[in-house]
Every structure is written in structure tokens, then in C-alpha cells.
Design a protein around this motif. Structure first.
Motif, PDB file in Angstrom:
ATOM      1  N   PHE A  71      36.104  43.393  46.801  1.00 14.03           N
ATOM      2  CA  PHE A  71      36.372  44.810  47.088  1.00 14.03           C
ATOM      3  C   PHE A  71      36.945  45.019  48.495  1.00 14.03           C
ATOM      4  N   LYS A  72      37.150  43.927  49.222  1.00 17.59           N
ATOM      5  CA  LYS A  72      37.708  44.039  50.571  1.00 17.59           C
ATOM      6  C   LYS A  72      39.141  44.560  50.477  1.00 17.59           C
ATOM      7  N   ASN A  73      39.467  45.517  51.287  1.00 22.96           N
ATOM      8  CA  ASN A  73      40.800  46.153  51.289  1.00 22.96           C
ATOM      9  C   ASN A  73      41.145  46.773  49.935  1.00 22.96           C
ATOM     10  N   TYR A  74      40.114  47.227  49.231  1.00 26.27           N
ATOM     11  CA  TYR A  74      40.351  47.826  47.913  1.00 26.27           C
ATOM     12  C   TYR A  74      41.162  49.114  48.023  1.00 26.27           C
ATOM     13  N   GLU A  75      42.176  49.219  47.178  1.00 25.72           N
ATOM     14  CA  GLU A  75      42.961  50.454  47.050  1.00 25.72           C
ATOM     15  C   GLU A  75      43.145  50.743  45.568  1.00 25.72           C
ATOM     16  N   PRO A  76      42.941  51.990  45.142  1.00 28.36           N
ATOM     17  CA  PRO A  76      43.079  52.298  43.712  1.00 28.36           C
ATOM     18  C   PRO A  76      44.506  52.208  43.197  1.00 28.36           C
ATOM     19  N   GLY A  77      45.499  52.388  44.086  1.00 29.72           N
ATOM     20  CA  GLY A  77      46.895  52.346  43.650  1.00 29.72           C
ATOM     21  C   GLY A  77      47.401  53.715  43.227  1.00 29.72           C
ATOM     22  N   ASP A  78      48.628  53.738  42.757  1.00 34.11           N
ATOM     23  CA  ASP A  78      49.257  55.000  42.339  1.00 34.11           C
ATOM     24  C   ASP A  78      48.826  55.354  40.915  1.00 34.11           C
ATOM     25  N   PRO A  79      48.333  56.591  40.719  1.00 33.85           N
ATOM     26  CA  PRO A  79      47.829  56.988  39.394  1.00 33.85           C
ATOM     27  C   PRO A  79      48.877  56.877  38.291  1.00 33.85           C
ATOM     28  N   ASN A  80      48.472  56.278  37.196  1.00 40.27           N
ATOM     29  CA  ASN A  80      49.274  56.258  35.974  1.00 40.27           C
ATOM     30  C   ASN A  80      48.325  56.008  34.810  1.00 40.27           C
ATOM     31  N   CYS A  81      48.841  55.897  33.607  1.00 38.02           N
ATOM     32  CA  CYS A  81      47.968  55.813  32.436  1.00 38.02           C
ATOM     33  C   CYS A  81      47.529  54.380  32.110  1.00 38.02           C
ATOM     34  N   ARG A  82      47.888  53.452  32.982  1.00 36.67           N
ATOM     35  CA  ARG A  82      47.523  52.051  32.738  1.00 36.67           C
ATOM     36  C   ARG A  82      46.669  51.544  33.898  1.00 36.67           C
ATOM     37  N   ILE A  83      45.567  50.877  33.560  1.00 31.85           N
ATOM     38  CA  ILE A  83      44.700  50.357  34.612  1.00 31.85           C
ATOM     39  C   ILE A  83      44.638  48.833  34.571  1.00 31.85           C
ATOM     40  N   TYR A  84      44.328  48.293  35.741  1.00 34.96           N
ATOM     41  CA  TYR A  84      44.244  46.846  35.922  1.00 34.96           C
ATOM     42  C   TYR A  84      42.809  46.499  36.293  1.00 34.96           C
ATOM     43  N   VAL A  85      42.235  45.521  35.599  1.00 32.15           N
ATOM     44  CA  VAL A  85      40.851  45.124  35.844  1.00 32.15           C
ATOM     45  C   VAL A  85      40.820  43.642  36.201  1.00 32.15           C
ATOM     46  N   LYS A  86      40.117  43.306  37.290  1.00 32.93           N
ATOM     47  CA  LYS A  86      39.997  41.888  37.665  1.00 32.93           C
ATOM     48  C   LYS A  86      38.534  41.558  37.987  1.00 32.93           C
ATOM     49  N   ASN A  87      38.307  40.289  38.304  1.00 31.14           N
ATOM     50  CA  ASN A  87      36.966  39.760  38.567  1.00 31.14           C
ATOM     51  C   ASN A  87      36.084  39.815  37.316  1.00 31.14           C
ATOM     52  N   LEU A  88      36.705  39.571  36.170  1.00 31.30           N
ATOM     53  CA  LEU A  88      35.957  39.563  34.913  1.00 31.30           C
ATOM     54  C   LEU A  88      35.314  38.201  34.685  1.00 31.30           C
ATOM     55  N   ALA A  89      34.097  38.208  34.177  1.00 28.82           N
ATOM     56  CA  ALA A  89      33.390  36.967  33.858  1.00 28.82           C
ATOM     57  C   ALA A  89      34.086  36.265  32.697  1.00 28.82           C
ATOM     58  N   LYS A  90      33.920  34.949  32.635  1.00 31.85           N
ATOM     59  CA  LYS A  90      34.615  34.186  31.587  1.00 31.85           C
ATOM     60  C   LYS A  90      34.119  34.532  30.181  1.00 31.85           C
ATOM     61  N   GLN A  91      32.884  35.099  30.086  1.00 28.02           N
ATOM     62  CA  GLN A  91      32.348  35.453  28.760  1.00 28.02           C
ATOM     63  C   GLN A  91      32.955  36.734  28.200  1.00 28.02           C
ATOM     64  N   VAL A  92      33.631  37.507  29.052  1.00 28.60           N
ATOM     65  CA  VAL A  92      34.140  38.814  28.629  1.00 28.60           C
ATOM     66  C   VAL A  92      35.170  38.667  27.513  1.00 28.60           C
ATOM     67  N   GLN A  93      35.015  39.497  26.484  1.00 32.65           N
ATOM     68  CA  GLN A  93      35.970  39.527  25.377  1.00 32.65           C
ATOM     69  C   GLN A  93      36.567  40.934  25.283  1.00 32.65           C
ATOM     70  N   GLU A  94      37.591  41.064  24.473  1.00 32.08           N
ATOM     71  CA  GLU A  94      38.248  42.363  24.326  1.00 32.08           C
ATOM     72  C   GLU A  94      37.283  43.430  23.824  1.00 32.08           C
ATOM     73  N   LYS A  95      36.356  43.036  22.936  1.00 30.16           N
ATOM     74  CA  LYS A  95      35.403  44.013  22.398  1.00 30.16           C
ATOM     75  C   LYS A  95      34.512  44.586  23.501  1.00 30.16           C
TER      76      LYS A  95
END
Length: 209
Positions: free
Chosen positions: A102-126
Motif C-alpha cells: 500500500f506504499k504510495n497507493y493511488e486509486p487512479g483515474d475513475p473508470n468502470c474497470r478496476i485493477y486488483v493485485k496482491n491476490l493469494a495463489k488460492q484465489v479463483q474467479e468465483k
């Protein structure tokens, strides 16, 4: 004849004034029957409490009652995460500062698409659908078609995802409520996507400078 003589004796049941407890129970049972299962909160009188009777008697809330209150509070179908669960498992702003992601975190310019990172390897689409599906009206074919999840499972982009939501308002709400949510013991970092193509790392570097 033998059976007719004592027939009224049975109706005088419990009126021996042994204690006030028994009539109270009978009264509660009859009231429950008369009200056909509606939620009723019944309290014993002060005399009954003084006589160390049953005290306060509450009918157990039915599962229907619980579901009704949840739907009124959140109005989100049960197949998606509730607002309460999101808040309960989300890091506070102070806690986020302790994580390097979360260091230097910036939300970015608003739009209808979001980006998610730092997901655990167990995470699935569901799992992502369970969280971000709450921002989509699945009764609407348009919104249903716009909802898109691209979870990266290989290579340099592993542990990241792009999620398309129906509109900018839904994306902003998702970012606000899901950023810092701990999924499989790892807090998600949620930002507005810079583009549909997976070039987020390069763009992030430019944004930080």
C-alpha cells in the motif's frame, strides 16, 4: 356414562393456584397459537418475576426473520458478500500503512474497470465474483454482460486481476469498500485500471514518479 361424568374436570386444569408460573405458560402458548407464528415478544409480569418464575420469555427468531433484516439492511442477494463482512475483514487505513503493497497507493483515474493485485495463489474467479458481484444488478442483462473478471494465473501478472463493472459509480464503490479486504490472509490492493491490457506495472511506475 363413566366417561361423561369427569369430562369438565380436564378443563379445570392448572387452576389450583399452585403458583402463577403455570397459567403464564399456558397463556403464552395460547397467544402463540392465536397469532399464527408471528413474532411476539412476551414478558412475564413483575409478580411472576418476584416469584422466581420463568422471567422474560422470548420466542426464538426464525430464519425467515433473519433473512428479512439482512435483505433490508443490504439489499444484496445472499450469493454475494455482505457489507458487514467486507467491513469486518478489511484493513483500517492505519493497518494498510504497515504493508509495503500500500506504499504510495493511488486509486487512479475513475473508470468502470478496476485493477486488483496482491491476490493469494488460492484465489479463483468465483472468489472475486463473490466479492465484486455485489456491485452488479444481475436482473439487468446489460449489467450482467458488462461484468467481466480476468484473473491472471501465470507469469509476471500472476496474483492480479482486472474486473469490469457496469459503470464508474459501481467501480468507485467497489474500490472504496474492497480495497484492503483480506482474502486468504492477504489484503487486496484495489485501484482503477489504467487500460484493459495488462501493462499495469509499467503504468504504476510512471504514476509513482
Amino acid at each position: 356414562d363413566v366417561f361423561e361424568q369427569p369430562q369438565h374436570v380436564g378443563h379445570k386444569k392448572i387452576e389450583f393456584h399452585i403458583s402463577t408460573e403455570i397459567p403464564a405458560v399456558l397463556q403464552i402458548n395460547s397467544e402463540k397459537e392465536e397469532r399464527n407464528g408471528k413474532r411476539v415478544y412476551l414478558y412475564a409480569s413483575t409478580e411472576e418475576i418476584n416469584n422466581t418464575g420463568f422471567g422474560r420469555i422470548f420466542p426464538a427468531p426464525s430464519s425467515n426473520d433473519k433473512m428479512e433484516t439482512e435483505e433490508e439492511d443490504d439489499e444484496i442477494p445472499s450469493e454475494f458478500i455482505s457489507r458487514k463482512d467486507l467491513e469486518k475483514n478489511r484493513l483500517s487505513r492505519e493497518e494498510m500503512e504497515k504493508f509495503s503493497v500500500f506504499k504510495n497507493y493511488e486509486p487512479g483515474d475513475p473508470n468502470c474497470r478496476i485493477y486488483v493485485k496482491n491476490l493469494a495463489k488460492q484465489v479463483q474467479e468465483k472468489d472475486l465474483k463473490f466479492i465484486f458481484g455485489r456491485y452488479v444488478d444481475f436482473q439487468s442483462e446489460v449489467e450482467r454482460n458488462m461484468f467481466d473478471i480476468r484473473l491472471m494465473k501465470e507469469g509476471r501478472m500472476k496474483g492480479q486481476a482486472f474486473i469490469g463493472l457496469p459503470n464508474e459509480k459501481a467501480a468507485a464503490k467497489a474500490l472504496k469498500e474492497a480495497n484492503g479486504y483480506v482474502l486468504f490472509e492477504k489484503p487486496m490492493v484495489v485501484q482503477f485500471a489504467r487500460s484493459a491490457r495488462p501493462k499495469q506495472d509499467a503504468n504504476e511506475g510512471k504514476r509513482k514518479k
